[in-house]
Motif scaffolding. Structure first.
Motif, PDB file in Angstrom:
ATOM      1  N   LEU A 117       0.824  -1.195   0.000  1.00 46.29           N
ATOM      2  CA  LEU A 117       0.000   0.000   0.000  1.00 46.29           C
ATOM      3  C   LEU A 117       0.863   1.253   0.000  1.00 46.29           C
ATOM      4  O   LEU A 117       2.029   1.231   0.397  1.00 46.29           O
ATOM      5  CB  LEU A 117      -0.917   0.006   1.231  1.00 46.29           C
ATOM      6  N   GLN A 118       0.279   2.353  -0.424  1.00 45.82           N
ATOM      7  CA  GLN A 118       0.985   3.636  -0.466  1.00 45.82           C
ATOM      8  C   GLN A 118       1.300   4.084   0.961  1.00 45.82           C
ATOM      9  O   GLN A 118       0.490   3.938   1.869  1.00 45.82           O
ATOM     10  CB  GLN A 118       0.098   4.668  -1.157  1.00 45.82           C
ATOM     11  N   GLY A 119       2.511   4.614   1.159  1.00 48.47           N
ATOM     12  CA  GLY A 119       2.887   5.118   2.470  1.00 48.47           C
ATOM     13  C   GLY A 119       3.687   4.142   3.309  1.00 48.47           C
ATOM     14  O   GLY A 119       4.136   4.479   4.405  1.00 48.47           O
ATOM     15  N   ALA A 120       3.878   2.916   2.805  1.00 47.10           N
ATOM     16  CA  ALA A 120       4.625   1.912   3.567  1.00 47.10           C
ATOM     17  C   ALA A 120       6.133   2.084   3.428  1.00 47.10           C
ATOM     18  O   ALA A 120       6.898   1.430   4.131  1.00 47.10           O
ATOM     19  CB  ALA A 120       4.224   0.503   3.116  1.00 47.10           C
ATOM     20  N   GLY A 121       6.545   2.959   2.498  1.00 37.95           N
ATOM     21  CA  GLY A 121       7.982   3.168   2.279  1.00 37.95           C
ATOM     22  C   GLY A 121       8.540   2.272   1.198  1.00 37.95           C
ATOM     23  O   GLY A 121       9.709   1.875   1.242  1.00 37.95           O
ATOM     24  N   LYS A 122       7.727   1.967   0.195  1.00 37.74           N
ATOM     25  CA  LYS A 122       8.113   1.003  -0.841  1.00 37.74           C
ATOM     26  C   LYS A 122       9.282   1.503  -1.693  1.00 37.74           C
ATOM     27  O   LYS A 122      10.233   0.751  -1.949  1.00 37.74           O
ATOM     28  CB  LYS A 122       6.891   0.717  -1.723  1.00 37.74           C
ATOM     29  N   THR A 123       9.228   2.757  -2.128  1.00 40.51           N
ATOM     30  CA  THR A 123      10.277   3.291  -3.002  1.00 40.51           C
ATOM     31  C   THR A 123      11.626   3.350  -2.284  1.00 40.51           C
ATOM     32  O   THR A 123      12.650   2.928  -2.822  1.00 40.51           O
ATOM     33  CB  THR A 123       9.884   4.694  -3.516  1.00 40.51           C
ATOM     34  N   GLU A 154      10.459  10.216 -10.316  1.00 33.06           N
ATOM     35  CA  GLU A 154      11.641  11.014 -10.015  1.00 33.06           C
ATOM     36  C   GLU A 154      12.233  10.627  -8.659  1.00 33.06           C
ATOM     37  O   GLU A 154      13.451  10.608  -8.475  1.00 33.06           O
ATOM     38  CB  GLU A 154      11.279  12.510 -10.023  1.00 33.06           C
ATOM     39  N   GLN A 155      11.364  10.310  -7.713  1.00 34.53           N
ATOM     40  CA  GLN A 155      11.843   9.889  -6.386  1.00 34.53           C
ATOM     41  C   GLN A 155      12.697   8.631  -6.499  1.00 34.53           C
ATOM     42  O   GLN A 155      13.747   8.528  -5.856  1.00 34.53           O
ATOM     43  CB  GLN A 155      10.663   9.627  -5.449  1.00 34.53           C
ATOM     44  N   HIS A 157      14.433   7.650  -9.083  1.00 37.38           N
ATOM     45  CA  HIS A 157      15.717   7.990  -9.709  1.00 37.38           C
ATOM     46  C   HIS A 157      16.682   8.578  -8.674  1.00 37.38           C
ATOM     47  O   HIS A 157      17.887   8.269  -8.675  1.00 37.38           O
ATOM     48  CB  HIS A 157      15.505   8.991 -10.853  1.00 37.38           C
ATOM     49  N   VAL A 158      16.155   9.420  -7.772  1.00 32.26           N
ATOM     50  CA  VAL A 158      16.991  10.025  -6.718  1.00 32.26           C
ATOM     51  C   VAL A 158      17.479   8.951  -5.751  1.00 32.26           C
ATOM     52  O   VAL A 158      18.664   8.928  -5.361  1.00 32.26           O
ATOM     53  CB  VAL A 158      16.195  11.115  -5.963  1.00 32.26           C
ATOM     54  N   VAL A 159      16.579   8.045  -5.364  1.00 35.23           N
ATOM     55  CA  VAL A 159      16.933   6.958  -4.450  1.00 35.23           C
ATOM     56  C   VAL A 159      18.012   6.069  -5.080  1.00 35.23           C
ATOM     57  O   VAL A 159      18.969   5.657  -4.414  1.00 35.23           O
ATOM     58  CB  VAL A 159      15.686   6.120  -4.080  1.00 35.23           C
ATOM     59  N   ALA A 160      17.852   5.773  -6.373  1.00 33.79           N
ATOM     60  CA  ALA A 160      18.834   4.944  -7.080  1.00 33.79           C
ATOM     61  C   ALA A 160      20.208   5.604  -7.090  1.00 33.79           C
ATOM     62  O   ALA A 160      21.232   4.945  -6.871  1.00 33.79           O
ATOM     63  CB  ALA A 160      18.366   4.682  -8.512  1.00 33.79           C
ATOM     64  N   GLN A 161      20.213   6.910  -7.307  1.00 33.67           N
ATOM     65  CA  GLN A 161      21.482   7.649  -7.310  1.00 33.67           C
ATOM     66  C   GLN A 161      22.141   7.585  -5.934  1.00 33.67           C
ATOM     67  O   GLN A 161      23.358   7.391  -5.825  1.00 33.67           O
ATOM     68  CB  GLN A 161      21.230   9.106  -7.713  1.00 33.67           C
ATOM     69  N   ASP A 162      21.339   7.761  -4.878  1.00 35.42           N
ATOM     70  CA  ASP A 162      21.872   7.692  -3.511  1.00 35.42           C
ATOM     71  C   ASP A 162      22.422   6.297  -3.197  1.00 35.42           C
ATOM     72  O   ASP A 162      23.398   6.156  -2.450  1.00 35.42           O
ATOM     73  CB  ASP A 162      20.782   8.047  -2.493  1.00 35.42           C
ATOM     74  N   ALA A 163      21.781   5.282  -3.756  1.00 39.87           N
ATOM     75  CA  ALA A 163      22.211   3.905  -3.507  1.00 39.87           C
ATOM     76  C   ALA A 163      23.386   3.500  -4.385  1.00 39.87           C
ATOM     77  O   ALA A 163      23.993   2.447  -4.171  1.00 39.87           O
ATOM     78  CB  ALA A 163      21.044   2.944  -3.736  1.00 39.87           C
ATOM     79  N   GLY A 164      23.692   4.324  -5.386  1.00 38.29           N
ATOM     80  CA  GLY A 164      24.809   4.024  -6.281  1.00 38.29           C
ATOM     81  C   GLY A 164      24.501   2.943  -7.286  1.00 38.29           C
ATOM     82  O   GLY A 164      25.390   2.187  -7.704  1.00 38.29           O
ATOM     83  N   SER A 167      19.012   3.285 -12.649  1.00 38.66           N
ATOM     84  CA  SER A 167      17.553   3.195 -12.700  1.00 38.66           C
ATOM     85  C   SER A 167      17.106   3.268 -14.157  1.00 38.66           C
ATOM     86  O   SER A 167      17.752   3.920 -14.986  1.00 38.66           O
ATOM     87  CB  SER A 167      16.900   4.318 -11.884  1.00 38.66           C
ATOM     88  N   TYR A 168      16.019   2.614 -14.442  1.00 36.94           N
ATOM     89  CA  TYR A 168      15.515   2.535 -15.825  1.00 36.94           C
ATOM     90  C   TYR A 168      14.741   3.806 -16.163  1.00 36.94           C
ATOM     91  O   TYR A 168      13.882   4.251 -15.394  1.00 36.94           O
ATOM     92  CB  TYR A 168      14.618   1.305 -15.972  1.00 36.94           C
ATOM     93  N   ARG A 169      15.054   4.396 -17.308  1.00 37.87           N
ATOM     94  CA  ARG A 169      14.390   5.633 -17.734  1.00 37.87           C
ATOM     95  C   ARG A 169      13.638   5.398 -19.042  1.00 37.87           C
ATOM     96  O   ARG A 169      14.165   4.785 -19.972  1.00 37.87           O
ATOM     97  CB  ARG A 169      15.400   6.768 -17.901  1.00 37.87           C
ATOM     98  N   THR A 170      12.427   5.909 -19.084  1.00 38.48           N
ATOM     99  CA  THR A 170      11.581   5.751 -20.267  1.00 38.48           C
ATOM    100  C   THR A 170      10.491   6.813 -20.254  1.00 38.48           C
ATOM    101  O   THR A 170      10.162   7.360 -19.191  1.00 38.48           O
ATOM    102  CB  THR A 170      10.928   4.356 -20.291  1.00 38.48           C
ATOM    103  N   ASP A 171       9.915   7.094 -21.429  1.00 32.91           N
ATOM    104  CA  ASP A 171       8.798   8.046 -21.525  1.00 32.91           C
ATOM    105  C   ASP A 171       7.454   7.321 -21.505  1.00 32.91           C
ATOM    106  O   ASP A 171       6.397   7.960 -21.522  1.00 32.91           O
ATOM    107  CB  ASP A 171       8.903   8.851 -22.831  1.00 32.91           C
TER     108      ASP A 171
END
Length: 459
Positions: A117-123, A154-155, A157-164, A167-171
């Motif tokens: 569910l939303q808010g559990a901290g999944k991302t 976007e969140q 992508h930021v988390v992935a950068q912090d983790a080193g 992340s997959y990018r697409t339109d």
């Protein structure tokens, strides 16, 4: 997590002290306290009932004279009861943890689908898991499949950068197409683990479930992990059951366990879904994430510490060469205030003092007293005082006269008497280090295992 349960169970164990046998009467008295502890910890009623019945059956396995349970050699009745409770706690939370945390595919990539569910901290948990797997030598790819929540992509992508990790990018705006394309790209480019951050809702609905089923059918994940907020208690259990019925979960990740002192969800989720808790999140940082070991958690619940996890965290956070150099100084009794500062900085990397104290065996009864003295705030003050000293002063504490102490106090923003306290602690540490070289010290340590209150537990 489990703080209140630990307190109540400790009280229950005290009722058996002084008994010579485990009988139905004294077992009932102890179990009454355990029952209240479990229910107050938000453990499901049926789970508590099953647990208590199994403990009672084992505790009342009659001896040959029919007068009560025969106590094992080396244990008193209270210790034997603790042993039984430990075994059942371990079993109800999942038994022995497997060697590998995830079911890795024989042919990469391994696909891990994160649901909840939303808010559990999944991302954030996706980033934590990715960083954890990276330390194991794997190359994870994070995939943003939540196109419903604003800024979710976007969140990630930021988390992935912090983790080193990449992340997959697409339109694309189709979550199913995004996940399928990401898995295919991982196969081509050599990423061996794909973590899918799927959409959540504030409540269960048919649209969410249908979307998740289509992602499951399109990617054939090796793992489907339910991310549960430990602070929601039985609501997390009901949600996990609903997701399991629809998707067939392979495991659970409990988040925000540092904010929940009850811990009932950890007992009930395994019972409700039949699926193990694989990881727990213990804070906001990406490093605040570890495997869930039922046996170790059972030890912590019973106030017996968790030395193995403490060692693992120390190996992960403390520089090995620096630790070896420090050990040499301790042996030679060359410990300085500079070394003390270094030690404080190393300890801070491992987490809060409350968490570390909880992992030390035998600290259950003294936990409150220790925490009133050894706090994170106190550690920060000590470090500030040490930082206000010059390198020469830290190398030679004998230089610290009254004038220097006043200067240090002004620089650290602390009173002079705290500097005197620090020096007193430092000198006591040096004295203790000197005693450790004495062969009689090790003999005294060896003799401690036979002292009353030091249970000879199977673990």
């Amino acid at each position: 997590m489990f703080e209140s349960l630990t307190e109540k169970l400790t009280k229950a164990m005290k009722s058996l002290r002084g008994e010579t046998r485990l009988t139905e009467k004294n077992i009932e008295d102890a179990l009454r306290e355990v029952r209240m502890a479990l229910l107050e910890a938000d453990v499901h009623v049926q789970v508590a009932r099953t647990f208590l019945q199994r403990v009672k059956e084992k505790a009342l396995a009659q001896g040959p004279d029919g007068k009560g349970t025969v106590v094992l050699d080396g244990l008193n009745p209270a210790q034997q009861f603790i042993d039984i409770v430990y075994q059942e706690l371990t079993e109800i939370m999942g038994g022995t943890a497997p060697e590998h945390p995830l079911d890795f595919a024989s042919k990469p990539p391994t696909v891990v689908m994160m649901v909840g569910l939303q808010g559990a901290g999944k991302t954030t948990t996706c980033g934590k898991l990715a960083k954890f797997l990276k330390k194991l030598g794997r190359s994870p790819l994070l995939v943003p499949a939540d196109i419903q929540r604003p800024a979710a992509v976007e969140q990630l992508h930021v988390v992935a950068q912090d983790a080193g990790v990449p992340s997959y990018r697409t339109d694309s705006k189709d979550p199913v197409a995004i996940c399928k394309a990401a898995v295919e790209e991982a196969r081509i480019k050599g990423w061996d683990t794909v973590i899918l951050d799927t959409a959540g809702r504030l409540h269960l609905d048919e649209q969410l479930m249908n979307e998740l089923v289509r992602i499951q059918e399109g990617t054939q994940p090796n793992e489907i992990l339910f991310v549960a907020d430990a602070m929601t208690g039985q609501d997390a259990v009901r949600s996990a059951t609903a997701f399991h019925e629809k998707l067939g979960l392979t495991g659970v990740i409990l988040t925000k366990t540092d904010g929940d002192t009850r811990g009932g969800a950890a007992f009930s989720i395994k019972h409700a879904t039949g699926r193990p808790i694989k990881f727990v999140g213990e804070g906001e940082k990406l490093d605040d994430f570890q495997r869930f070991h039922p046996d170790r958690m059972a030890q912590r619940i019973l106030g017996m510490g968790d030395v193995l996890t403490l060692i693992e965290q120390a190996k992960d956070k403390i520089d090995e060469k620096e630790a070896e150099a420090m050990a040499q100084k301790l042996v030679k009794n060359q410990f300085t205030l500079e070394d003390m500062r270094s030690q404080l900085q190393q300890v801070k990397k491992m987490g809060s003092m409350q968490k570390l104290i909880g992992m030390l065996p035998g600290m259950g009864q003294m936990k409150a007293q220790i925490e009133s003295v050894v706090t994170d705030k106190r550690m920060t003050h000590l470090e500030a005082i040490l930082n206000s000293m010059t390198p020469r002063e830290r190398a030679n504490h004998n230089l610290l006269d009254a004038k220097r102490k006043r200067r240090i106090a002004a620089g650290a923003g602390r009173p002079v008497h705290e500097i005197n306290q620090l020096l007193k602690q430092f000198l006591e540490m040096k004295k203790m280090m000197g005693q450790m070289k004495d062969p009689r010290f090790m003999k005294r340590m060896a003799a401690m295992k036979n002292m009353p209150g030091m249970p000879k537990m199977p673990f």
